[in-house]
Design a protein around this motif. Sequence first.
Motif, PDB file in Angstrom:
ATOM      1  N   TYR A   1       0.753  -0.889  -0.144  1.00 42.61           N
ATOM      2  CA  TYR A   1      -0.156  -0.330   0.096  1.00 42.61           C
ATOM      3  C   TYR A   1       1.000   0.712  -0.185  1.00 42.61           C
ATOM      4  O   TYR A   1       2.133   1.197   0.610  1.00 42.61           O
TER       5      TYR A   1
ATOM      6  N   ARG B   1       0.997   5.166   0.689  1.00 38.24           N
ATOM      7  CA  ARG B   1       0.168   5.587   1.587  1.00 38.24           C
ATOM      8  C   ARG B   1       0.457   7.838   1.091  1.00 38.24           C
ATOM      9  O   ARG B   1      -0.624   8.225   1.119  1.00 38.24           O
TER      10      ARG B   1
ATOM     11  N   GLN C   1      -1.710   6.886  -2.067  1.00 36.41           N
ATOM     12  CA  GLN C   1      -3.789   6.392  -1.566  1.00 36.41           C
ATOM     13  C   GLN C   1      -3.850   5.426  -2.330  1.00 36.41           C
ATOM     14  O   GLN C   1      -5.190   5.762  -2.626  1.00 36.41           O
TER      15      GLN C   1
ATOM     16  N   GLU D   1     -10.103   5.684  -2.114  1.00 32.59           N
ATOM     17  CA  GLU D   1      -8.579   5.090  -2.023  1.00 32.59           C
ATOM     18  C   GLU D   1      -8.455   5.787  -4.045  1.00 32.59           C
ATOM     19  O   GLU D   1      -9.812   5.722  -4.382  1.00 32.59           O
TER      20      GLU D   1
END
Length: 334
Positions: free
Chosen positions: A235, A237, A240, A276
């Motif tokens: 993932y 950040r 996102q 997201e």
Amino acid sequence: MQLKKELIQQVHNIIADAKNRAIRSVDMERVLMYWQIGKVILEEEQDGKERAKYGEFIIKSLSNELQPKFGSGFSVRQLERYRQFYRIFPNTSALRTQFSWTHYKTLLSIANEDKRTFYIAETEKNNWTARELERQVNSRLFERLLLSNDVKSVLNVARQEKLPTEPKDIITDPMILEFLGLKREASYYEKDLENAIITHLQDFLLEIGNGFSFVARQKRIHLDGDDFFADLVFYNRLLQAFVIVEIKTDKLTHQDIGQLQMYVNYFDRFEKQDFENPTIGILLCADKNDAMAKITLPENNKTIIASKYQLYLPTEQQLIAEVKKEIEKLDGID
């Protein structure tokens, strides 16, 4: 009675933190000392009528005086480095307290100002150790990011003046995986490469780009009675978004692209939250045909990336050749 483990650990942490602060304090004083020596040398040199000759005389004379008393840190070569240090960083306000002298030695070896600015910003942002900074410079991270971006964009992202909006802003191509310790002349199964990445996960997260965290390995995707497994899931950040990495130890095929597109579609429909961004897919491959990948994917594709991996550090000549090859490909497609 027996002391609580939590209490012992707490005291251990206090001692370790105090030692680290002391080391950083001593190293910063050393950095400031070298800066001040460089300042004195350069200012005295600039007062001389024949600067080049006088500068050489100052450094040699100082070294003859200082080296017998204080050691090799005051050799001619080191004093020249201190002078260069002050010339490149003429204001103490530009010095970073978290940088050791070893950080600065690596930065002083970089002649290009844009390139040096990039590594200063990235080191500060990511809290790189001196070893990590040296590794990123040796792996030509700046040049690899320039293969898909312009200098201004790369610097803006590094300085956090611009948030990355596309995978190409932070994902490097080619990826340099020399830390895996695999011999480049040997052949490997995809499982071998995956195992090596998991073993060296911290190094891989540093190489793949900024803002990544590990989510899953061999993520099971169940579709109407059939099971599929995505190699690695991360993932990011900053973007996102979920990032799926598929490993291919052979040349990339259109079937590989189709498989990864299926995984990306699955995550977008069943894993991604509304806030997201679309899932990103990275095909980490030994070789690729960019024209084939471009034709296979939709024309406005921004989520599937083919990134070539190398098991050794590239030379500057190899990267120049890579840049020329990319330009020729773009010219041919356009």
